[in-house]
Design an enzyme around this catalytic site. Structure first.
Site, PDB file in Angstrom:
ATOM      1  N   HIS A 134      -4.534  -7.846  11.851  1.00 52.29           N
ATOM      2  CA  HIS A 134      -5.842  -7.205  11.985  1.00 52.29           C
ATOM      3  C   HIS A 134      -6.937  -8.124  11.468  1.00 52.29           C
ATOM      4  CE1 HIS A 134      -6.012  -6.076   7.626  1.00 52.29           C
ATOM      5  NE2 HIS A 134      -4.708  -5.905   7.760  1.00 52.29           N
ATOM      6  N   ASP A 181     -10.028  -6.896  10.841  1.00 47.49           N
ATOM      7  CA  ASP A 181     -10.944  -6.141   9.992  1.00 47.49           C
ATOM      8  C   ASP A 181     -10.536  -6.247   8.529  1.00 47.49           C
ATOM      9  OD1 ASP A 181      -8.652  -4.558  10.648  1.00 47.49           O
ATOM     10  OD2 ASP A 181      -9.692  -2.753   9.962  1.00 47.49           O
ATOM     11  N   ASP A 207      -5.505 -10.363   2.945  1.00 49.20           N
ATOM     12  CA  ASP A 207      -5.274  -9.216   3.829  1.00 49.20           C
ATOM     13  C   ASP A 207      -6.301  -9.182   4.946  1.00 49.20           C
ATOM     14  OD1 ASP A 207      -4.317  -6.828   4.818  1.00 49.20           O
ATOM     15  OD2 ASP A 207      -5.116  -5.598   3.209  1.00 49.20           O
ATOM     16  N   GLU A 260      -7.422  -1.508  11.414  1.00 44.03           N
ATOM     17  CA  GLU A 260      -6.239  -1.240  10.604  1.00 44.03           C
ATOM     18  C   GLU A 260      -6.631  -0.680   9.247  1.00 44.03           C
ATOM     19  OE1 GLU A 260      -2.789  -1.860   7.901  1.00 44.03           O
ATOM     20  OE2 GLU A 260      -4.829  -2.603   7.690  1.00 44.03           O
ATOM     21  N   GLU A 261      -7.745  -1.164   8.724  1.00 38.66           N
ATOM     22  CA  GLU A 261      -8.185  -0.732   7.401  1.00 38.66           C
ATOM     23  C   GLU A 261      -8.948   0.589   7.437  1.00 38.66           C
ATOM     24  OE1 GLU A 261      -7.015  -2.029   4.965  1.00 38.66           O
ATOM     25  OE2 GLU A 261      -6.846  -4.204   5.100  1.00 38.66           O
ATOM     26  N   GLU A 312       1.265  -8.717   7.201  1.00 41.78           N
ATOM     27  CA  GLU A 312       0.789  -8.100   5.962  1.00 41.78           C
ATOM     28  C   GLU A 312       1.232  -8.911   4.745  1.00 41.78           C
ATOM     29  OE1 GLU A 312      -1.257  -5.748   5.480  1.00 41.78           O
ATOM     30  OE2 GLU A 312      -1.401  -4.808   7.441  1.00 41.78           O
ATOM     31  N   HIS A 332      -7.625  -6.035  -1.443  1.00 43.28           N
ATOM     32  CA  HIS A 332      -8.648  -4.995  -1.603  1.00 43.28           C
ATOM     33  C   HIS A 332      -9.404  -5.114  -2.927  1.00 43.28           C
ATOM     34  CE1 HIS A 332      -6.733  -2.036   1.544  1.00 43.28           C
ATOM     35  NE2 HIS A 332      -6.626  -3.310   1.902  1.00 43.28           N
TER      36      HIS A 332
END
Length: 381
Positions: A68, A70, A101, A135-136, A164, A350
């Protein structure tokens, strides 16, 4: 390792502030780069979400990388040691939102493809990439929609690597070969509001729910198995009352979640919860939401190949694990024979000052190339 193209591409991707579901032309960059080595691009956009399916070759086996573009919001920018969308190298690490990520993984797979195709232009099978910008976020218009399209035309995947971040202490120490399912409940326990001095004229939903709560928290839902820990039940939120100290609440709201193994089913867990509530005479409404079923790739060709590539590049033996949260693997498994997750360290995902180790970047690309070589070139690296 002196390979630098992966780092440069990772930095170019990180510099694009693609906060979910905004792609900021990251996918366009990937398509332009992969077009040069024979990949055909198919844009599959739904709502505000951009998805792209890139494929080189028409035959089986199909080796697919899923990822992903995003990223999650940065949080307070002033708390970062450097601007989150200005990739910075310091202290042996690459800093920036999406570094772990998962823009580094994407960059590493693209450069792995470039080197692999240069060495094996007539490789067996096909190489594909499934990339989304959702995805997020809600993950409603991303990978799940692309899987629906591929499934409708019987376009299946033999081996899928989801990029991931999976490493715990060092690159390659862990491969995710499955994930638990996630089932959430939003429970409203009904009572009757009244004055706290006259409990005989009211029904306190906190009290009526308490025995059921005790049983729910003490229930053994399953014992797990070789690959999964036992299913867990956790309360995430509980709220009742008006805030006043002299009012018995009229209702109680409880939010809870199951992370469940392949030993349990969505239907079975629902039935057992309802049975416990009914047993204790609880009056209630209960709404369910299942965001993913458990899935498992048992030890086999893909896990063996990934472990061999890791051993060759990193000199360690990877552990297979199903711990952690959900990923888009839960959607892709519907069309993939074997699926794993493999990427850089997950220690800072994150977080403020998200980062990856600089020396892990060329190694991760080499691991991905090693997987491609073993699956599509008869083990030739």
């Amino acid at each position: 390792m002196t390979e630098t193209q992966s780092l440069e591409l990772a930095k170019e991707l990180i510099s694009r502030p693609s906060v979910t579901p905004d792609d900021r032309d990251c996918q366009k960059l990937l398509a332009e780069r992969l077009h040069k080595i024979g990949f055909a691009a198919e844009e599959l956009h739904f709502g505000d979400t951009k998805n792209i399916w890139l494929r080189r070759g028409t035959k089986a086996p199909v080796v697919c990388f899923a990822g992903h573009t995003d990223v999650v919001p940065t949080g307070p920018v002033e708390k970062w040691d450097s601007p989150p969308f200005e990739p910075a190298e310091r202290d042996g690490r690459l800093y920036g939102r999406g570094a772990a990520d998962m823009k580094t993984s994407i960059a590493c797979f693209v450069t792995a493809c470039e080197r692999f195709v240069a060495k094996h232009p007539n490789h067996q099978g096909s190489i594909a990439l499934l990339i989304t910008s959702d995805e997020e976020g809600d993950a409603l218009d991303g990978t799940t929609k692309v899987v629906d399209v591929l499934k409708a035309r019987d376009e299946l995947i033999d081996y899928c690597i989801v990029g991931e971040p999976t490493a715990v202490d060092k690159l390659g120490d862990m491969i995710k070969n499955g994930r638990r399912g996630s089932l959430s409940g939003n429970l409203t326990v009904k009572g009757k509001q009244g004055h706290i001095a006259y409990p005989h004229l009211a029904i306190n939903p906190v009290h009526t729910f308490a025995p059921a709560l005790l049983e729910l928290t003490q229930e053994v839902w399953d014992e797990g198995n070789e690959y999964f820990p036992p299913t867990s039940f956790q309360i995430s939120n509980i709220n009742g009352g008006t805030g006043a100290t002299n009012v018995i609440p009229g209702e109680l709201n409880v939010k809870f979640n199951f992370r469940f193994s392949t030993e349990s089913t969505e239907a079975g867990l629902k039935q057992r919860v309802h049975a416990i509530l009914d047993k204790h005479g609880v009056q209630y409404d209960l709404q369910w939401s299942c965001s993913g079923q458990p899935f498992l790739t048992q030890a086999g060709k893909l896990t063996d190949v990934a472990r061999a590539a890791i051993a060759e590049t990193c000199g360690i033996e990877a552990e297979l694990s199903t711990t952690g949260g959900t990923s888009d693997g839960r959607f892709i498994k519907a069309i993939a024979q074997e699926l794993i997750e493999l990427g850089p360290s997950n220690a800072t995902i994150h977080q403020i000052n998200e980062n990856v180790r600089l020396n892990d970047i060329p190694k991760l690309s080499a691991v991905y190339e090693g997987i491609l070589a073993r699956l599509l070139a008869g083990n030739a690296v």
